[in-house]
Design an enzyme around this catalytic site. Structure first.
Site, PDB file in Angstrom:
ATOM      1  N   PHE A   1     -18.202 -16.943  20.743  1.00 47.05           N
ATOM      2  CA  PHE A   1     -17.967 -15.925  21.772  1.00 47.05           C
ATOM      3  C   PHE A   1     -18.378 -14.526  21.324  1.00 47.05           C
ATOM      4  CE2 PHE A   1     -14.459 -18.992  22.629  1.00 47.05           C
ATOM      5  CZ  PHE A   1     -14.673 -19.230  23.968  1.00 47.05           C
TER       6      PHE A   1
ATOM      7  N   GLY B   1     -19.598 -11.066  20.598  1.00 42.96           N
ATOM      8  CA  GLY B   1     -20.741 -10.327  21.102  1.00 42.96           C
ATOM      9  C   GLY B   1     -20.283  -9.113  21.875  1.00 42.96           C
TER      10      GLY B   1
ATOM     11  N   SER C   1     -24.557 -16.727  30.009  1.00 39.61           N
ATOM     12  CA  SER C   1     -24.131 -16.060  31.238  1.00 39.61           C
ATOM     13  C   SER C   1     -25.059 -16.410  32.391  1.00 39.61           C
ATOM     14  CB  SER C   1     -24.183 -14.549  30.992  1.00 39.61           C
ATOM     15  OG  SER C   1     -24.109 -13.855  32.214  1.00 39.61           O
TER      16      SER C   1
ATOM     17  N   TYR D   1     -28.213  -6.375  27.592  1.00 41.11           N
ATOM     18  CA  TYR D   1     -27.154  -7.377  27.383  1.00 41.11           C
ATOM     19  C   TYR D   1     -27.642  -8.749  27.842  1.00 41.11           C
ATOM     20  CZ  TYR D   1     -23.234 -10.360  28.576  1.00 41.11           C
ATOM     21  OH  TYR D   1     -22.408 -11.449  28.707  1.00 41.11           O
TER      22      TYR D   1
ATOM     23  N   LYS E   1     -28.587 -12.593  25.850  1.00 41.60           N
ATOM     24  CA  LYS E   1     -28.134 -13.950  26.193  1.00 41.60           C
ATOM     25  C   LYS E   1     -29.340 -14.894  26.331  1.00 41.60           C
ATOM     26  CE  LYS E   1     -23.801 -13.166  26.122  1.00 41.60           C
ATOM     27  NZ  LYS E   1     -23.033 -13.696  24.994  1.00 41.60           N
TER      28      LYS E   1
ATOM     29  N   LEU F   1     -15.409  -5.962  37.960  1.00 42.31           N
ATOM     30  CA  LEU F   1     -14.669  -5.653  39.181  1.00 42.31           C
ATOM     31  C   LEU F   1     -13.143  -5.859  39.054  1.00 42.31           C
ATOM     32  CD1 LEU F   1     -14.634  -4.934  42.197  1.00 42.31           C
ATOM     33  CD2 LEU F   1     -15.103  -7.346  42.684  1.00 42.31           C
TER      34      LEU F   1
END
Ligand code: NAD
Ligand code: UDP
Length: 337
Positions: free
Chosen positions: A80, A82, A124, A149, A153, A199
């Site tokens: 995970f 990152g 992602s 970003y 990935k 959000l």
């Protein structure tokens, strides 16, 4: 034998630690606490009633990683660790490439040297880019990412595929997450961003009175109410997906990609209304300019994870909103209390 969790003190990592322990797995955690603190891991112990080792260690620190591998029998890694803030990645791309990509290369090298060749990686939905049409399917060509970003990935996915092509003893599972929200039902662990990027943390901070209103980034998308549509997934469902993924990866070799999403799209206004109804609170909002790089729609075709992993998201949007709110109310300052 243990599973090493990199970035295990973070939001998704801490929830995954709980579900792995509850599934009877032994875990070891490393984290550099750049976006978390060890309190989340103490709370994982409280929820599960189980002890486990954790180390303050950066994935770029080869010696630190060697020590972790020397002191534990690691059979697989769930990776995970990152940096994940889209906006910051545009301002400091070098930090993102160094932390995420260079860090993964050090990790993979230490794994290889220790004969550990099984990895589940946090990718992602952003790798589908702007070109593909929803629902996104794993067989689609990856798209053009819109920020550094997302590029990290995509590159890491490609690096891990190349590593398998060079050495077929590897077992690699690439998990493409959609939009993780919610918190553990206990209200003890949840998302605790020092500065929110997504959000749901904004929605809950408005509801709790930390912010006056929510800024909705555009209402002129080609969607039913004009606001962006996303596939929100409860973080506990996501965590359970990792338990299935590690069980899948352990006895195999190869590279396999799975979407972890619900398959349902919810608009920004839809999520705000659901949050208000579920929790009987008010979330005032203002429509502002669209955010650069946002797509109108993102949601998964979640069929492959169901067919191959036997995994399906079970928790609905109401539950996502209720659990987020419980966490936010109990911990208005995250783990700082
Ligand atoms: P998070 O920031 O809460 O967790 C990441 C953890 O990694 C943090 O605890 C941080 O301190 C740690 N970390 C960062 N760099 C490190 C390094 N060099 N060495 C050791 N530890 C390091 O984020 P999260 O939401 O839990 O995300 C986990 C993973 O899932 C990340 O790779 C993220 O990119 C990916 N992901 C997240 C989302 C999302 O919306 N949350 C969506 C898709 C993919
Ligand atoms: N969004 C918004 N206001 C905010 C944060 C996000 O209107 O303060 C919108 C954003 O434009 C997108 C959706 O909410 O349509 C989900 O955004 P988030 O950043 O959580 O996830 P991502 O864009 O990475 O899917």
């Amino acid at each position: 034998m243990s599973i090493l969790i990199t970035g295990g003190a973070g939001y998704i990592g801490s929830h995954t630690c709980v579900e792995l322990i509850e599934a009877g797995k032994d875990i070891v955690v490393i984290d550099n606490y750049s976006n978390s603190c060890s309190e989340s891991l103490e709370r994982v112990k409280k929820i599960t009633g189980k002890d486990f080792r954790y180390y303050e260690c950066d994935i770029r620190d080869r010696e630190g990683l060697e020590k972790v591998f020397a002191e534990n029998e690691i059979e697989a890694v769930i990776h995970f660790a990152g940096l994940k803030a889209v906006g910051e990645s545009c301002q400091k791309p070098w930090e993102y490439y160094d932390n995420n990509i260079a860090g993964t290369l050090v990790l993979v090298d230490v794994m290889r040297k220790n004969g550990c060749k099984k990895m589940v990686f946090s990718s992602s939905a952003t790798v589908y880019g702007e070109e593909n049409q929803v629902p996104f399917v794993e067989t689609m060509k990856t798209g053009t990412t819109t920020n550094p970003y997302g590029t990290t990935k995509l590159y890491i996915e490609n690096i891990l595929k190349d590593i398998y092509n060079a050495d077929n003893e590897w077992s690699i599972v690439l998990l493409r997450y959609f939009n993780p929200v919610g918190a553990h039902e206990s209200g003890l662990i949840g998302e605790a961003p020092s500065f929110p990027n997504n959000l749901m943390p904004y929605v809950s901070q408005v509801a709790v009175g930390k912010r006056e209103f929510l800024s909705i980034f555009g209402d002129c998308y080609n969607t039913p109410d004009g606001t962006g549509v996303r596939d929100y997934i409860h973080v506990v469902d996501l965590a359970l997906g990792h338990v299935k993924a590690i069980d899948f990866a352990l006895p195999r070799t190869g590279v396999e990609i799975f979407n972890l999403g619900t398959g349902n799209g919810v608009s920004v206004i839809g999520l705000v209304k659901a949050f208000e109804e579920a929790n009987n609170v008010s979330v005032p909002y203002k429509i502002v300019e669209p955010r650069a790089g946002d797509v109108a729609y993102s949601y998964a075709n979640a069929q492959k994870a169901l067919e191959i992993l036997g995994w399906k998201a079970e928790r609905d949007v109401k539950k996502m909103c209720e659990d987020t709110w419980r966490w936010q109310k109990n911990n208005p300052n995250g783990y700082a209390n």
